[in-house]
Design an enzyme around this catalytic site. Structure first.
Site, PDB file in Angstrom:
ATOM      1  N   GLU A 242      48.044  15.245  12.770  1.00 29.68           N
ATOM      2  CA  GLU A 242      46.748  15.767  13.190  1.00 29.68           C
ATOM      3  C   GLU A 242      46.833  16.278  14.614  1.00 29.68           C
ATOM      4  OE1 GLU A 242      44.430  17.692  12.620  1.00 29.68           O
ATOM      5  OE2 GLU A 242      43.413  16.404  11.162  1.00 29.68           O
ATOM      6  N   ASP A 321      41.809  19.075   7.604  1.00 30.38           N
ATOM      7  CA  ASP A 321      40.447  19.608   7.621  1.00 30.38           C
ATOM      8  C   ASP A 321      40.314  20.809   6.690  1.00 30.38           C
ATOM      9  OD1 ASP A 321      41.962  21.428   9.031  1.00 30.38           O
ATOM     10  OD2 ASP A 321      40.704  21.439  10.829  1.00 30.38           O
TER      11      ASP A 321
END
Length: 522
Positions: A242, A321
């Site tokens: 991430e 995402d």
């Protein structure tokens, strides 16, 4: 809509324990011995190996084969466009290869998309088409016939991801969370890649949003260099933890020899992470050889990564995402509970190699589906020249037994059922799985199949007796008066007379007549 057939899962009764013990015995020398690992036994599939080594699979996804020797349930589900019906595609036998003929029969006369990829582990962490996220709208399913490949001598289908496609499970069982240890690998393609975010497989957020550093732990594969410097042209195996694709604790590569895997047709990509203070990246050629470690060291030095904060969702084809601009191919992959030993990784890689990715189809020299061929020009100027791809463009050039392996592979094509009409043919690249010859602005290109009706039509050609009276001519499916023609060593679809230079009537009938020959690639 017809119901999905019942799903048979491998159970773990006491009798299964005997097979696990047998695997353990076969691995004992490997796990505790020295020297190069031997090839894994045919009955020891990846999750058998990892389970015997004490790091059981908590996710096992594959479109091409079973990943447990006992598994005989569905591998994936397809849905056809004609009536919306769905069916599961399973292996031919327990522990075997996918029954692609069942897909072909179910999808005959229409198109199908892949709607679900089943988890073969007892955890049932099945992947479905991904919904909208912080960086992307809801995804669509991948075309079920976009990635035909040969594995172990069997025709099967992989998963070919184009931008806007992805799969996910936000409600999983057993997947690492909050700094727990895990490992994972996938078999992917080194030729179907780009530099967009993010072709991932692994641990992600449960809400399709970026929730901060360390909330992902997934393998990334592509040519996107997030932290400079990266060395070479890629593609690289990286860790999507991430907010960054990491090649080391610093983000950028600390390994100048890690220039990427290069254009291998099949790549094993591997990541393992103890969730606290160490992660490692490896890759291998899924067709031969062992694994290369490109990084083994501390977690990223930026805040939030040590310890990790994984949330336990599983993502395939996108970022956490739902950043979904990437392309990629997926054939198989697993996730484990705990960090596997290097010896177990080596045994799994040996088993992947022995599975036979991209091997010969068993048929050559004929215009029948699954046959491997080369196409030789018959015009008197060019009888030693063959259709090949070069920098994505179809050309003709001289190929002999003394030519390089790359040149011979570039000049080899696999005959597939016509993507727009099963009575015609489409020609898949031998060394770029999922890439087909298609015309664009009249010129022949090698491009990945994207599932659109336009691509299907452009990549379909209908064989007929050679217009010169010898060999075979190939009429364009959507421009039936135009035929595959070589002109100035480039391949076009050309009419007999017209405004374009390649439509010249001079030697037209010879230039559109081809000799279908045995393939140059072994």
């Amino acid at each position: 809509m017809s119901p999905t057939p019942p799903r048979s899962r491998p159970r773990r009764p006491s009798s299964a324990a005997l097979s696990v013990l047998a695997v353990c015995a076969g691995l004992a020398a490997l796990l505790f011995g020295t020297g190069a690992p031997p090839a894994a036994a045919a009955s020891s599939l990846p999750c058998d190996v990892y389970g015997a080594a004490g790091t059981p699979c908590v996710a096992a996804h594959s479109l091409v084969r079973a990943l447990y020797s006992s598994y005989n349930g569905p591998l994936y589900q397809v849905q056809r466009a004609r009536d919306g019906a769905k069916t599961g595609i399973g292996p031919l036998s327990a522990g075997g290869y996918a029954d692609a003929a069942a897909q072909d029969s179910f999808c005959s006369g229409t198109t199908c998309v892949i709607t679900e990829i089943y988890d073969q582990s007892p955890r049932h962490n099945d992947l479905t088409i991904e919904g909208a996220g912080g960086a992307g709208a809801a995804d669509v399913g991948a075309p079920a016939d976009a990635l035909p490949v040969t594995v172990g001598g069997h025709q099967v289908y992989g998963l070919e991801i184009s931008a806007g496609m992805g799969y996910r499970d936000n409600s999983t069982s057993g997947v690492a969370v909050n700094g727990q240890a895990e490992g994972m690998y996938m078999v992917t393609s080194g030729t179907h890649v780009n530099n967009r975010c993010c072709f991932d497989y692994g641990n992600a957020e449960t809400n399709n949003m970026d929730t901060g550093n360390g909330h992902m732990d997934a393998i990334n594969f592509g040519t996107e260099c997030w932290f400079a410097p990266c060395y070479g042209q890629g593609p690289w195996v990286q860790a999507d933890l991430e907010n960054g694709l990491f090649q080391s604790d610093a983000g950028y590569s600390r390994n100048t020899s890690n220039t990427g895997t290069g254009p291998m047709p099949f790549v094993t990509a591997l990541l393992k992470n103890n969730g606290q203070n160490h992660f490692a990246l490896k890759y291998g050629n899924a067709q031969s050889g062992g694994l290369t470690t490109t990084y083994s060291g501390g977690e990223p030095t930026a805040g939030g990564y040590s310890p990790m904060h994984q949330e336990g969702a599983i993502v395939l084809g996108t970022g956490g995402d739902n950043s979904n601009g990437s392309i990629g191919s997926f054939f198989e992959g697993v996730m484990t509970s705990g960090v596997p030993t290097d010896a177990a990784d080596n045994a799994v890689q040996a088993g992947i190699v022995s599975a036979g990715y991209g091997g010969p189809t068993g048929s050559t020299g004929a215009l029948t589906p699954g046959s491997e061929i080369s196409l030789r020009a018959t015009t008197s100027c060019c009888t030693t020249e063959y259709v090949r791809h070069r920098h994505d463009t179809a050309v003709i050039s001289a190929v002999t037994s003394a030519s390089s392996a790359l040149d011979r592979s570039d000049a080899t094509w696999i005959v597939r059922r016509g993507l727009a009409d099963a009575s015609c043919v489409s020609l898949e690249s031998r060394n770029y799985p999922g890439d087909f010859l298609r015309h664009f602005d009249y010129r022949l290109q090698r491009q990945p199949m994207d599932g659109t009706a336009q691509f299907r039509a452009d990549a379909t050609f209908c064989p007929q007796t050679g217009r010169s009276g010898k060999g075979t001519s190939f009429a364009s499916y959507n421009y039936p008066t135009r035929y595959l023609r070589h002109y100035d060593h480039t391949v076009y679809i050309a009419s007999n007379g017209g405004s374009n230079a390649w439509d010249s009537s001079t030697s037209w009938s010879d230039d559109v007549s081809w000799a279908v020959s045995s393939p140059w690639a072994p």
